[in-house]
Design a protein around this motif. Sequence first.
Motif: not given
Length: 338
Positions: A161-190
Motif C-alpha cells: 500500500v505504502g509504495s503505491a501511495f508514494g508513486a501516486l502522491a509524487k505524480a500529483r506533485g506532493c512532498r512525500v515522507v514515508g515511515i518504515a522499519g530498518g535502514p534497508d527499507k528506508c533506503k528503498y523508499v527514497t
Amino acid sequence: MPQNKQIHLDNRPTGEAELSNFKLVVGETPALADDQVLVRHHYLSLDPYMRGRMNDSKSYAASQPLGQTFQGGTVGEVVESRHPKFAVGDKVVGFGGWQEYGVVDANQPGVLRKVDTTHVPLSHYLGAVGMPGVTAWYGLVKIIAPKAGETLVVTAASGAVGSAFGALAKARGCRVVGIAGGPDKCKYVTDELGFDACIDYRQHPDVKSMSAALKEACPDGIDGYFENVGGYILDAVLLRLNAFARIALCGMIAGYDGQPLPIQNPTLLLINRVKLEGFIVSEHMEVWPEALKELGTLVATGKLRPRESIAEGIEKAPEAFLGLLKGKNFGKQLVKLV
C-alpha cells in the motif's frame, strides 16, 4: 481432478497469532458443474487485515470461519472451464483463499477477473495493481485529496500500500515522507520509490523521538496522513499536523492482537480541524477501474517499482503471514505455488 492442499483456520488466537492456529488439509477437487471454472493458483496474497478476521469479534469484515479454507486474494490460470467467457490458459485474479486450486462459479459478479500480463507481471495484480494499490489510491484521491506542494506522510511505506501511495502522491506533485522499519527499507523508499524522505521507526521508538524526526522531515508540517499502524506513531503525527489536515485511516496493525489503542491527545483533532475518515476499499468498487488503470500505467512505465517478498509453497503461508505481522516482509508478501 487434482488433489488440493488447503490451509484452514483451526482455532482462534488468544493474543498473538501462532502457527498452531492453522492446519494443513489435503482433499479432492470436486468435478465442475456448468458455468464453473477450475483455477490453479500461482500466488496467494497475505495481508494485514487477515489478522483481524481470525478473531471472533466485531470488525469491519466477517470473522474467518473455523475449519474452512483461510480466505484471501489469489492470481492464477484457468486449467478447466465450463463457462463460455473463460478459456483454459486465461490468467485471472480472484478471492480463492489459501489453497492450490479453486473451483469458481464464474457467473457470480466480481469473483473472477481476467488480467493482461503483457506489461504487468501476474503477481502484481495482488499488490500494486490490485487491492493494496486501490487502497492507496482511494485514501489519497478520495479522502486526502491533495494539492500540489502539500506534504503527505504514510506508514508502512515500503509495503504494497505504502509504495503505491508514494508513486501516486509524487505524480500529483506532493512532498512525500514515508515511515518504515530498518535502514534497508528506508533506503528503498527514497532511492527506488522516490520518496522525499523516510523515517526509520526503529530508531524512533517513542512519541517524542518520532515527533522530532517528523519535524525534521516535514518542516512545513503535515497536510495529509495515510495511517496503517496506529499507536505512538499516530500520536506523533498528530503533533505535527497542519490546520485542515486530512487522515485516511486504513489499518491499525499495532492493535491487531486485540489490545486497545488509545490516542494520547485527541484534542489536536479539534484544534487543527482535522478530517479523519476510516475506509474499507471493498466498499468502493466504483473507483476500481479508474484506480487500476492509473496503477497499471505507473507499473508499466517504471514509475512504480514494487518489491515482493515470496514464500515458496502452501505450507509456508502461515509462517510468512506471522512474519508479515511483525514487519519481516520487504514489500508485498506473497506465497508462490507454481
